[in-house]
Design a protein around this motif. Structure first.
Motif, short mmCIF file in Angstrom:
data_model
loop_
_atom_site.label_atom_id
_atom_site.label_comp_id
_atom_site.label_asym_id
_atom_site.label_seq_id
_atom_site.Cartn_x
_atom_site.Cartn_y
_atom_site.Cartn_z
N THR A 56 0.84 -1.20 0.00
CA THR A 56 0.00 0.00 0.00
C THR A 56 0.87 1.25 0.00
O THR A 56 0.62 2.20 -0.75
CB THR A 56 -0.93 0.01 1.22
OG1 THR A 56 -1.80 -1.13 1.16
CG2 THR A 56 -1.78 1.27 1.25
N ASP A 98 -6.22 -1.05 -4.58
CA ASP A 98 -6.60 -2.41 -4.17
C ASP A 98 -6.13 -3.45 -5.18
O ASP A 98 -5.65 -4.53 -4.80
CB ASP A 98 -8.12 -2.51 -3.99
CG ASP A 98 -8.61 -1.77 -2.76
OD1 ASP A 98 -7.76 -1.46 -1.89
OD2 ASP A 98 -9.82 -1.52 -2.66
N VAL A 126 -2.25 -3.75 -4.79
CA VAL A 126 -1.84 -4.40 -3.54
C VAL A 126 -2.12 -5.90 -3.60
O VAL A 126 -1.27 -6.72 -3.18
CB VAL A 126 -2.54 -3.75 -2.33
CG1 VAL A 126 -2.33 -4.57 -1.06
CG2 VAL A 126 -2.04 -2.32 -2.14
#
Length: 310
Positions: free
Chosen positions: A190, A248, A251
Motif C-alpha cells: 500500500t 486495491d 496491492v
C-alpha cells in the motif's frame, strides 16, 4: 536555483546486479553527487573487488568533479554499496570528505537487521554522515536536491529530485518491468502504491531514473537497459501502475506475486554491509571478516546434536 539544463547526468549500468548508478554534477561549478554506487562481490569466493566503484571514480577524475554527497536511496538487498570505499579513496587522494547520506528511517532498518545478524551497535550507529528527512533540500553548486520519502519497497526509501530529474531508486521501474517487491521487513505494498502515485503526479516531462533495470529480452521487446522513462510514459505504459489501476488491484497483485519470489542472491551479505554504510565488518583476532548467513535445516534437525541416553 539553477536551470536543470546546467546539470550533467552520467548513467552507469552494473550488469551483475542490474543496478543503475548515477553521477550528477553542476556543469558550471563541477560539484557532484554519486547515487547508489556498487561494490563488486563474488559470492562463490566471498571476495570484494572495486572495479565498478573505480569506474565511477575515473569518471569523476576525468571530468574534474568534486563529490559533495554520496547518496543512497535505501539499504539495498541485492548489491553491496561502495559508499565508504569511494569516500575513503577520495579522502586519501586529498579531496574534501563527501558526506554519505540516506533517509533518516535507516535507523529502523539498521536495528531490524542488526538484531537478526547479531551486529554490534558500534558497527552501525552513526556510520552515515547525514540522515535525510522528507522535503529536505541539499545544495549542489547552483543546483538543489530535494529529498522525497518513498516507502514501500523498504521503510527508509527516499528519492532525489534534481531539476526535472528524479532518482527513484527501487520505487518505480521501467514501464515494461513495473514495480519492486514489498516483502522485506518493513515493506508495504500500500505504501509503495502511494509512493509511485506521488511520482506519477509530477509534471509529465519529468524523467524518472530507476535504481535497476531488467529488460524483458523476449520476442520483439527491448534487450538493452534503460535508465529512465518520463512521467507521461510511466502513466501510460507501466505494466503495474498505469493510469486506471486502483490501489486495491495493485496491492492484491503485488502481495500474491511477492509470495512466489525467492530471496535475492546477495540478500544477507548486502544487508549486513549496507546498514554499515559500506564499512567493512570488524576483523577477528585472526584477521578474518565475517557475514552471518542463515542456515536452513529440516524440522527434525534439532535432534542431530543431542546426545541420547542408553
Amino acid at each position: 536555483m539553477a536551470d536543470a539544463a546546467q546539470s550533467d547526468i552520467h548513467t552507469i549500468f552494473e550488469p551483475n546486479t542490474s543496478t543503475w548508478q548515477y553521477i550528477v554534477a553542476d556543469a558550471v561549478t563541477k560539484d557532484a553527487v554519486i547515487i547508489d554506487s556498487v561494490l563488486d562481490y563474488d559470492i562463490a569466493t566471498s571476495t570484494i573487488t572495486t572495479s565498478s566503484a573505480d569506474n565511477l571514480l575515473d569518471i569523476v577524475k576525468r571530468h574534474n568533479y568534486k563529490i559533495i554527497f554520496i547518496l543512497e536511496t535505501h539499504a539495498h538487498a541485492d548489491h553491496l554499496t561502495a559508499s565508504k570505499y569511494i569516500q575513503q579513496t577520495l579522502l586519501r587522494a586529498g579531496n574534501p570528505k563527501p558526506q554519505i547520506c540516506i533517509g533518516k528511517r535507516i535507523e529502523e532498518v539498521q536495528h531490524t537487521f542488526a538484531t537478526k545478524y547479531r551486529i554490534d551497535e558500534a558497527e552501525y550507529v552513526g556510520v552515515f554522515d547525514k540522515l535525510l528527512d522528507h522535503g529536505e533540500r541539499l545544495s549542489l553548486g547552483s543546483l538543489e536536491i530535494e529529498v522525497l520519502h518513498l516507502p514501500g519497497h523498504t521503510p527508509d526509501h527516499v528519492g532525489y529530485v534534481i531539476g526535472s530529474n528524479v532518482f527513484t531508486g527501487d520505487s518505480l521501474f521501467l514501464p515494461d518491468v513495473g514495480s519492486a517487491r514489498c516483502d522485506f521487513p518493513g515493506g508495504d505494498a500500500t505504501a509503495l502504491f502511494k509512493s509511485m502515485s506521488k511520482l506519477l503526479s509530477l509534471p509529465p516531462d519529468f524523467r524518472l531514473y530507476s535504481g535497476h533495470d531488467y529488460p524483458p529480452n523476449q520476442g520483439e521487446g527491448r534487450k538493452e537497459p534503460r535508465a529512465f522513462a518520463t512521467v507521461a510514459e510511466q502513466r501510460a505504459k507501466n505494466k503495474h501502475v498505469h493510469d486506471g489501476v486502483s490501489m486495491d488491484e495493485f496491492v492484491q497483485w503485488r502481495t500474491q506475486r511477492d509470495a512466489t519470489l525467492g530471496e535475492p542472491r546477495l540478500l544477507h551479505q548486502a544487508l549486513q554491509f549496507n546498514i554499515r554504510a559500506g564499512q567493512l565488518p570488524t576483523a577477528s583476532e585472526h584477521g578474518h571478516r565475517f557475514f552471518h548467513v542463515p542456515l536452513k535445516v529440516p524440522e527434525d534437525a534439532w535432534t542431530w546434536g543431542v546426545e541420547t541416553q542408553g
